[in-house]
Design a protein around this motif. Structure first.
Motif, PDB file in Angstrom:
ATOM      1  N   PRO A 109       0.808  -1.217   0.000  1.00 44.04           N
ATOM      2  CA  PRO A 109       0.000   0.000   0.000  1.00 44.04           C
ATOM      3  C   PRO A 109       0.841   1.266   0.000  1.00 44.04           C
ATOM      4  O   PRO A 109       0.285   2.369  -0.136  1.00 44.04           O
ATOM      5  N   ASN A 110       2.160   1.131   0.124  1.00 47.99           N
ATOM      6  CA  ASN A 110       3.009   2.303   0.266  1.00 47.99           C
ATOM      7  C   ASN A 110       4.108   2.427  -0.788  1.00 47.99           C
ATOM      8  O   ASN A 110       4.405   3.525  -1.244  1.00 47.99           O
ATOM      9  N   ALA A 111       4.721   1.317  -1.171  1.00 44.80           N
ATOM     10  CA  ALA A 111       5.901   1.377  -2.038  1.00 44.80           C
ATOM     11  C   ALA A 111       5.606   1.987  -3.400  1.00 44.80           C
ATOM     12  O   ALA A 111       6.500   2.551  -4.040  1.00 44.80           O
ATOM     13  N   GLY A 112       4.363   1.892  -3.852  1.00 37.01           N
ATOM     14  CA  GLY A 112       4.027   2.414  -5.163  1.00 37.01           C
ATOM     15  C   GLY A 112       4.090   3.921  -5.264  1.00 37.01           C
ATOM     16  O   GLY A 112       4.276   4.462  -6.367  1.00 37.01           O
ATOM     17  N   TRP A 113       3.958   4.631  -4.168  1.00 37.52           N
ATOM     18  CA  TRP A 113       3.921   6.097  -4.218  1.00 37.52           C
ATOM     19  C   TRP A 113       5.248   6.707  -4.670  1.00 37.52           C
ATOM     20  O   TRP A 113       5.270   7.446  -5.657  1.00 37.52           O
ATOM     21  N   PRO A 114       6.363   6.433  -4.006  1.00 35.42           N
ATOM     22  CA  PRO A 114       7.615   7.014  -4.519  1.00 35.42           C
ATOM     23  C   PRO A 114       8.055   6.417  -5.850  1.00 35.42           C
ATOM     24  O   PRO A 114       8.640   7.113  -6.686  1.00 35.42           O
ATOM     25  N   GLU A 115       7.752   5.133  -6.077  1.00 40.51           N
ATOM     26  CA  GLU A 115       8.179   4.507  -7.331  1.00 40.51           C
ATOM     27  C   GLU A 115       7.403   5.085  -8.517  1.00 40.51           C
ATOM     28  O   GLU A 115       7.988   5.400  -9.560  1.00 40.51           O
ATOM     29  N   ALA A 116       6.090   5.239  -8.371  1.00 43.06           N
ATOM     30  CA  ALA A 116       5.294   5.821  -9.454  1.00 43.06           C
ATOM     31  C   ALA A 116       5.660   7.284  -9.675  1.00 43.06           C
ATOM     32  O   ALA A 116       5.708   7.758 -10.825  1.00 43.06           O
ATOM     33  N   ALA A 117       5.933   8.002  -8.591  1.00 38.28           N
ATOM     34  CA  ALA A 117       6.338   9.402  -8.728  1.00 38.28           C
ATOM     35  C   ALA A 117       7.648   9.518  -9.490  1.00 38.28           C
ATOM     36  O   ALA A 117       7.808  10.397 -10.352  1.00 38.28           O
ATOM     37  N   MET A 118       8.603   8.619  -9.203  1.00 36.19           N
ATOM     38  CA  MET A 118       9.880   8.654  -9.906  1.00 36.19           C
ATOM     39  C   MET A 118       9.701   8.304 -11.384  1.00 36.19           C
ATOM     40  O   MET A 118      10.319   8.940 -12.256  1.00 36.19           O
ATOM     41  N   ALA A 119       8.865   7.324 -11.679  1.00 30.72           N
ATOM     42  CA  ALA A 119       8.607   6.971 -13.073  1.00 30.72           C
ATOM     43  C   ALA A 119       8.032   8.165 -13.826  1.00 30.72           C
ATOM     44  O   ALA A 119       8.443   8.473 -14.951  1.00 30.72           O
ATOM     45  N   GLY A 120       7.069   8.845 -13.196  1.00 38.89           N
ATOM     46  CA  GLY A 120       6.466  10.001 -13.850  1.00 38.89           C
ATOM     47  C   GLY A 120       7.433  11.158 -13.998  1.00 38.89           C
ATOM     48  O   GLY A 120       7.458  11.834 -15.042  1.00 38.89           O
ATOM     49  N   ALA A 121       8.245  11.408 -12.973  1.00 41.27           N
ATOM     50  CA  ALA A 121       9.192  12.516 -13.030  1.00 41.27           C
ATOM     51  C   ALA A 121      10.251  12.301 -14.103  1.00 41.27           C
ATOM     52  O   ALA A 121      10.691  13.250 -14.761  1.00 41.27           O
ATOM     53  N   LEU A 122      10.656  11.039 -14.301  1.00 35.11           N
ATOM     54  CA  LEU A 122      11.670  10.730 -15.313  1.00 35.11           C
ATOM     55  C   LEU A 122      11.073  10.513 -16.701  1.00 35.11           C
ATOM     56  O   LEU A 122      11.811  10.485 -17.692  1.00 35.11           O
ATOM     57  N   GLY A 123       9.762  10.306 -16.776  1.00 33.70           N
ATOM     58  CA  GLY A 123       9.134  10.004 -18.053  1.00 33.70           C
ATOM     59  C   GLY A 123       9.483   8.631 -18.579  1.00 33.70           C
ATOM     60  O   GLY A 123       9.633   8.435 -19.791  1.00 33.70           O
ATOM     61  N   VAL A 124       9.605   7.653 -17.665  1.00 30.37           N
ATOM     62  CA  VAL A 124      10.003   6.298 -18.055  1.00 30.37           C
ATOM     63  C   VAL A 124       8.993   5.293 -17.494  1.00 30.37           C
ATOM     64  O   VAL A 124       8.077   5.643 -16.758  1.00 30.37           O
ATOM     65  N   ARG A 125       9.213   4.017 -17.845  1.00 32.47           N
ATOM     66  CA  ARG A 125       8.425   2.927 -17.278  1.00 32.47           C
ATOM     67  C   ARG A 125       9.287   2.165 -16.274  1.00 32.47           C
ATOM     68  O   ARG A 125      10.426   1.787 -16.576  1.00 32.47           O
ATOM     69  N   LEU A 126       8.741   1.954 -15.103  1.00 32.62           N
ATOM     70  CA  LEU A 126       9.394   1.139 -14.083  1.00 32.62           C
ATOM     71  C   LEU A 126       8.509  -0.055 -13.766  1.00 32.62           C
ATOM     72  O   LEU A 126       7.342  -0.085 -14.130  1.00 32.62           O
ATOM     73  N   GLY A 127       9.058  -1.023 -13.065  1.00 31.67           N
ATOM     74  CA  GLY A 127       8.295  -2.238 -12.771  1.00 31.67           C
ATOM     75  C   GLY A 127       8.362  -3.198 -13.946  1.00 31.67           C
ATOM     76  O   GLY A 127       9.345  -3.258 -14.684  1.00 31.67           O
ATOM     77  N   GLY A 128       7.298  -3.969 -14.111  1.00 33.02           N
ATOM     78  CA  GLY A 128       7.267  -4.947 -15.191  1.00 33.02           C
ATOM     79  C   GLY A 128       7.923  -6.256 -14.775  1.00 33.02           C
ATOM     80  O   GLY A 128       8.184  -6.509 -13.604  1.00 33.02           O
ATOM     81  N   THR A 129       8.200  -7.082 -15.745  1.00 36.69           N
ATOM     82  CA  THR A 129       8.697  -8.438 -15.494  1.00 36.69           C
ATOM     83  C   THR A 129      10.065  -8.423 -14.828  1.00 36.69           C
ATOM     84  O   THR A 129      10.964  -7.677 -15.216  1.00 36.69           O
ATOM     85  N   ALA A 130      10.206  -9.270 -13.797  1.00 32.34           N
ATOM     86  CA  ALA A 130      11.492  -9.486 -13.136  1.00 32.34           C
ATOM     87  C   ALA A 130      11.573 -10.953 -12.746  1.00 32.34           C
ATOM     88  O   ALA A 130      10.561 -11.658 -12.695  1.00 32.34           O
ATOM     89  N   TRP A 131      12.795 -11.407 -12.468  1.00 32.18           N
ATOM     90  CA  TRP A 131      13.018 -12.809 -12.103  1.00 32.18           C
ATOM     91  C   TRP A 131      13.593 -12.876 -10.698  1.00 32.18           C
ATOM     92  O   TRP A 131      14.509 -12.130 -10.353  1.00 32.18           O
ATOM     93  N   TYR A 132      13.029 -13.757  -9.890  1.00 35.41           N
ATOM     94  CA  TYR A 132      13.474 -13.957  -8.516  1.00 35.41           C
ATOM     95  C   TYR A 132      13.713 -15.447  -8.287  1.00 35.41           C
ATOM     96  O   TYR A 132      12.787 -16.242  -8.400  1.00 35.41           O
ATOM     97  N   ASP A 133      14.967 -15.794  -7.981  1.00 35.71           N
ATOM     98  CA  ASP A 133      15.329 -17.195  -7.756  1.00 35.71           C
ATOM     99  C   ASP A 133      14.862 -18.095  -8.895  1.00 35.71           C
ATOM    100  O   ASP A 133      14.352 -19.193  -8.685  1.00 35.71           O
TER     101      ASP A 133
END
Length: 308
Positions: free
Chosen positions: A237-261
């Motif tokens: 409920p919290n991590a999306g706020w700074p991450e989405a703000a940074m994506a918007g400020a930079l004009g880029v896409r963050l998140g998406g597919t990642a691999w864990y173990d």
């Protein structure tokens, strides 16, 4: 108990200047490692696989209460008997402005030098995903995501609770946040035992995470609409706020597919701009520094308005 925005600002400035000196770190582990060791010991003792889910959840609550009492009492003792200068010095231990910048800069330098292997190793120190298959842009994106999320956990939220509840509040926040990172997981081993720690960490970050997003949007001179639109996509409920703000400020896409173990995770996408490039990591660090400066300005304004 020697708590005011001026005290917190002094601690923030001192931490930004010197951090936790490496020479000291080699002799004395950071206090966060102490509380982490206590949590791990309690988990090994109380998180019994043969206990029922209810019993393990109650054991997790007991663990959480223990670390809150230990950390809060330690903060109270220091604040009660140490005086303002001691509070400033000890307060630096709960902040991570300098170390966060150093770790992310440690990813940027090899990227700029074209050393992808070293960049992967550096980003692997600050993210939990598999890094071997990342290209340069993906390494930069991983570092930006970590920078944005850690801006809240390592800077804004500790400062928020330092102002609100003094050194005890700062210590309790760091203890709960450490517990969430160690046991607040959804895997079967921790789901019941770490439930209370994860929920309390969510609660303690509700206001700071939104403030962190606002600071990033202010520093980046944009990103408001992306933050408001995409923040709720995150599982937290919290991590999306700074991450989405940074994506918007930079004009880029963050998140998406990642691999864990070795397992694929299809995470939500924040922003609708272009893919991340190496230069965007440098821009993100500048936004981070300016966001910290704005936070310092808020502390100074709060100090001027503080009752005398």
């Amino acid at each position: 108990m020697w708590t005011s925005p001026w005290i917190v600002l002094a601690a923030a400035a001192l931490e930004a200047l010197v951090g936790y000196p490496e020479a000291l770190h080699r002799r004395v582990p950071h206090p966060v490692a102490w509380i982490g060791a206590l949590i791990s010991r309690l988990e090994a003792t109380l998180n019994r696989p043969d206990w029922s889910e209810v019993a393990r959840r109650l054991a997790g609550v007991a663990t959480l209460l223990t670390i809150i009492l230990v950390s809060g009492f330690a903060g109270w003792l220091i604040a009660r008997f140490g005086g303002p200068y001691v509070v400033v010095i000890i307060g630096t231990l709960g902040l991570a402005q300098r170390s966060l910048h150093q770790h992310v800069s440690g990813v940027l330098r090899p990227l700029q030098a074209g050393d992808l292997i070293a960049a992967r190793e550096a980003v692997g120190m600050i993210v939990g995903r598999d890094v071997q298959r990342l290209d340069a842009g993906e390494v930069a994106a991983a570092a930006i995501e970590s920078l944005a999320e850690s801006f809240n956990d390592g800077v804004v939220a500790p400062i928020f609770w330092f102002v609100v509840a003094g050194l005890p509040g700062l210590f309790v926040y760091k203890a709960v946040n450490t517990a969430d990172s160690l046991i607040g997981h959804r895997e079967p081993r921790w789901r019941a035992f770490g439930w209370a720690s994860a929920r309390l960490d969510d609660l303690l970050n509700l206001a700071p995470a939104r403030l962190a997003g606002v600071l990033i949007a202010l520093a980046g001179r944009g990103g408001w609409s992306i933050m408001l639109r995409d923040a709720s996509k995150h599982a937290s409920p919290n991590a999306g706020w700074p991450e989405a703000a940074m994506a918007g400020a930079l004009g880029v896409r963050l998140g998406g597919t990642a691999w864990y173990d070795g397992e694929r995770s299809d995470r939500p996408v924040f922003g609708d701009g272009r893919e991340v490039q190496v230069a965007d990591l440098s821009r993100a660090l500048r936004i981070y520094l300016l966001a910290c400066a704005i936070l310092w300005l808020l502390l100074a304004c709060g100090g001027l308005a503080w009752p005398r």
